[in-house]
Design a protein around this motif. Structure first.
Motif, mmCIF file in Angstrom:
data_model
loop_
_atom_site.group_PDB
_atom_site.id
_atom_site.type_symbol
_atom_site.label_atom_id
_atom_site.label_comp_id
_atom_site.label_asym_id
_atom_site.label_seq_id
_atom_site.Cartn_x
_atom_site.Cartn_y
_atom_site.Cartn_z
ATOM 1 N N TRP A 4 44.904 40.097 31.614
ATOM 2 C CA TRP A 4 44.068 40.616 32.581
ATOM 3 C C TRP A 4 43.385 41.889 32.170
ATOM 4 N N LEU A 92 49.586 38.603 42.915
ATOM 5 C CA LEU A 92 48.158 38.855 42.234
ATOM 6 C C LEU A 92 47.682 40.053 42.888
ATOM 7 N N MET A 96 42.366 40.228 41.098
ATOM 8 C CA MET A 96 42.821 38.711 40.402
ATOM 9 C C MET A 96 42.609 37.688 41.448
ATOM 10 N N GLU A 232 51.758 36.722 35.515
ATOM 11 C CA GLU A 232 51.809 36.885 37.114
ATOM 12 C C GLU A 232 52.300 35.213 37.673
#
Length: 258
Positions: A4, A92, A96, A232
């Motif tokens: 990410w 998250l 996200m 995650e």
């Protein structure tokens, strides 16, 4: 650096290309239009790079989840809530979650290219069975979101498993395991414990222990992350591991195993 962080840094969905990369790019651009992206080739994101696998897994999970929610002809409120719960459960970030929701919505569209998405997902994850199994377990959870598991959802899951070259009998085991784990009882019954382990009651103690260890290895969070599971989603793997351990303890007590 996480996948990410790399996306935020400007690589976007272009780091994986194909339909998964395109959807990730659309989702990102739709939510963060002020950020700039780099569509050029980056050798760091060649096939096999872990961040690339993680990006593909994230994109594939939420877009196909959207497809599953629509396969029975409608998207129920509970299915939308389930998707949101999965996102929140993973803890998250807000950014996200917005991208995950966008991917989910893309998967609901009539022109969603399921076959192409699944083929790229299989290639990007290097056909790693553990990752494909985790992917299917999340989709099974999505199919059960409205409390009804109908034939259209069952057939869709079988078609997805076939496209991913995942054995249908193993998919059926995963479905039984999920149903047993969500039976509604506060305490896992012995019958459900066997289903969660995917083991027959006729097996001897050594075979039960072997089935338990094999299942535990398949869901080991650190191993899954090492193979490309986004960090995650590690919480989901942790919970599955605890579920397996609890089921084994029920069987051990019932059998008087040490």
């Amino acid at each position: 650096m996480s996948w990410w962080s790399t996306v935020i840094g400007g690589a976007l969905g272009f780091m994986i290309g194909g339909p998964l990369g395109a959807m990730l790019g659309v989702a990102f651009a739709g939510n963060f239009s002020k950020r700039r992206s780099n569509s050029g080739f980056n050798a760091n994101f060649s096939p096999g790079n872990q961040q690339r696998v993680q990006a593909a897994f994230f994109s594939g999970v939420f877009s196909v989840m959207g497809y599953i929610s629509k396969v029975d002809g409608k998207v129920s409120k509970s299915e939308i809530v389930l998707a949101q719960q999965v996102m929140q459960h993973m803890q998250l970030s807000e950014e996200m979650i917005q991208v995950a929701k966008d991917l989910f919505n893309q998967g609901k569209q009539a022109d969603f290219k399921l076959d192409e998405v699944l083929e790229q997902f299989r290639v990007e994850t290097h056909r790693r069975t553990h990752l494909i199994r985790m992917f299917l377990e999340i989709q099974i959870q999505a199919a059960y979101a409205d409390g009804i598991f109908d034939n259209s959802e069952h057939n869709a899951l079988k078609a997805i498993a076939q496209k991913l070259h995942f054995p249908i009998h193993e998919l059926e085991n995963l479905i039984q395991q999920f149903a047993a784990s969500k039976s509604g009882s506060k305490q896992t019954s012995v019958e459900d414990a066997y289903k969660i382990l995917g083991a027959e009651e006729s097996l001897d103690d050594k075979e039960i222990k072997r089935a338990y260890r094999r299942l535990l290895a398949q869901h080991h969070p650190d191993k899954l992350v090492a193979k490309g599971l986004p960090e995650e989603m590690q919480k989901l793997a942790n919970e599955k591991t605890q579920e397996i351990i609890s089921a084994y303890e029920v069987i051990k007590k019932h059998r008087g195993m040490r």
